[in-house]
Scaffold this active site. Structure first.
Site, short mmCIF file in Angstrom:
data_model
loop_
_atom_site.label_atom_id
_atom_site.label_comp_id
_atom_site.label_asym_id
_atom_site.label_seq_id
_atom_site.Cartn_x
_atom_site.Cartn_y
_atom_site.Cartn_z
N ARG A 89 -21.48 55.28 76.87
CA ARG A 89 -22.56 55.19 77.85
C ARG A 89 -22.16 54.24 78.96
O ARG A 89 -21.84 53.09 78.72
CB ARG A 89 -23.83 54.69 77.14
CG ARG A 89 -25.05 54.80 78.04
CD ARG A 89 -26.31 54.70 77.25
NE ARG A 89 -26.52 53.37 76.73
CZ ARG A 89 -27.72 52.82 76.57
NH1 ARG A 89 -28.79 53.51 76.86
NH2 ARG A 89 -27.84 51.63 76.09
N THR B 144 -24.89 53.31 85.06
CA THR B 144 -25.77 54.48 85.26
C THR B 144 -26.55 54.85 84.00
O THR B 144 -27.50 55.62 84.06
CB THR B 144 -24.93 55.71 85.66
OG1 THR B 144 -24.05 56.01 84.55
CG2 THR B 144 -24.10 55.45 86.90
N ASP C 293 -25.36 48.82 63.18
CA ASP C 293 -24.37 49.60 63.93
C ASP C 293 -23.48 50.33 62.94
O ASP C 293 -22.67 49.72 62.24
CB ASP C 293 -23.55 48.66 64.83
CG ASP C 293 -22.66 49.46 65.77
OD1 ASP C 293 -21.82 50.26 65.28
OD2 ASP C 293 -22.79 49.30 66.99
N ASP D 69 -19.63 49.84 63.35
CA ASP D 69 -19.20 48.51 62.92
C ASP D 69 -19.18 48.42 61.40
O ASP D 69 -18.27 47.81 60.82
CB ASP D 69 -20.13 47.43 63.48
CG ASP D 69 -19.82 47.10 64.93
OD1 ASP D 69 -18.76 47.52 65.43
OD2 ASP D 69 -20.65 46.42 65.56
N1 URA Z 1 -25.96 53.50 66.84
C1 URA Z 1 -25.88 52.82 65.68
O1 URA Z 1 -24.80 52.69 65.10
N2 URA Z 1 -27.01 52.27 65.19
C2 URA Z 1 -28.20 52.39 65.78
O2 URA Z 1 -29.20 51.88 65.29
C3 URA Z 1 -28.26 53.13 66.99
C4 URA Z 1 -27.13 53.67 67.50
#
Ligand code: URA
Length: 210
Positions: A105, A109, A201, A204
């Site tokens: 992303r 923008t 995430d 991660d």
């Molecule tokens: N991407 C992720 O890894 N976790 C989220 O909560 C949203 C997007």
């Protein structure tokens, strides 16, 4: 009830998802669980694939036996977190082809930008399964599906673990014909685009980049 949205309520999937959500789940456990849930969900996401019949011989007789119809399916992980779902799916569909799509992303923008795409030239007429553990805003999933549709596949399905209502609405506004499969529909997105309660995430936690 949302059209073309399939919640996989199987108790084993639900149990494993709860383990995934826990803050204290280690990277090793998280990675293994994502693979197991992908394997279990592969049954649901492919339950309406068309069959044809093929003459085969058992050691005792011949019969016209059901087999999957058409070319090998193509699994399409969205980089990078989608890679976490790939091995589980390949356990069930070992001859599937794999296409990779990288989307980020743009911070200025806020539009999704494709930075990588590598697929067989022959996506036309094939069944595609797009993989991303989290359907958050839906923008990456929409952009990836736009790209895949231009290759004229026979079908596209989208598989995620956790979906946000905002992501489901956005995705189906653009692609109402593409079925979405998720193990959970969570409450909402926070101001940073994370799903609540979510699992954090996913990339991660899969790759240990916390
Ligand atoms: N991407 C992720 O890894 N976790 C989220 O909560 C949203 C997007």
């Amino acid at each position: 009830m949302r059209r073309n949205f399939h919640l996989v309520r199987h108790p084993v999937v639900q149990h494993k998802l709860s383990l995934l959500r826990r803050r204290e789940t280690s990277v090793t456990e998280f990675r293994a669980l994502v693979g197991e849930v992908a394997m279990l969900m592969s049954y649901e996401v492919t339950r309406d694939l068309p069959l044809t019949r093929k003459r085969i011989s058992t050691p005792l007789e011949t019969l016209s036996a059901p087999v999957l119809k058409g070319e090998k399916m193509v699994l399409v992980p969205i980089l990078r977190a989608g890679m976490g779902l790939l091995d589980g799916m390949l356990h069930i569909f070992p001859s599937a082809r794999v296409a990779h799509i990288g989307i980020y992303r743009d911070h200025r923008t806020l539009e999704p930008v494709e930075y990588y795409f590598k697929a067989s030239k022959t996506l036309r007429g094939r069944d595609l399964i797009l993989l991303d553990p989290m359907l958050a805003t839906g923008n990456s999933a929409v952009a990836a599906t736009d790209r895949l549709k231009s290759a004229k596949p026979r079908s596209i399905r989208f598989l995620c673990l956790v979906a946000a209502p905002e992501g489901v609405t956005c995705f189906h506004k653009h692609h109402p014909d593409v079925p979405l499969y998720a193990a959970a529909l969570d409450r909402k997105l926070n101001s940073h685009g994370y799903i609540l309660p979510g699992l954090g995430d996913a990339g991660d936690r899969i790759f240990g980049t916390i």
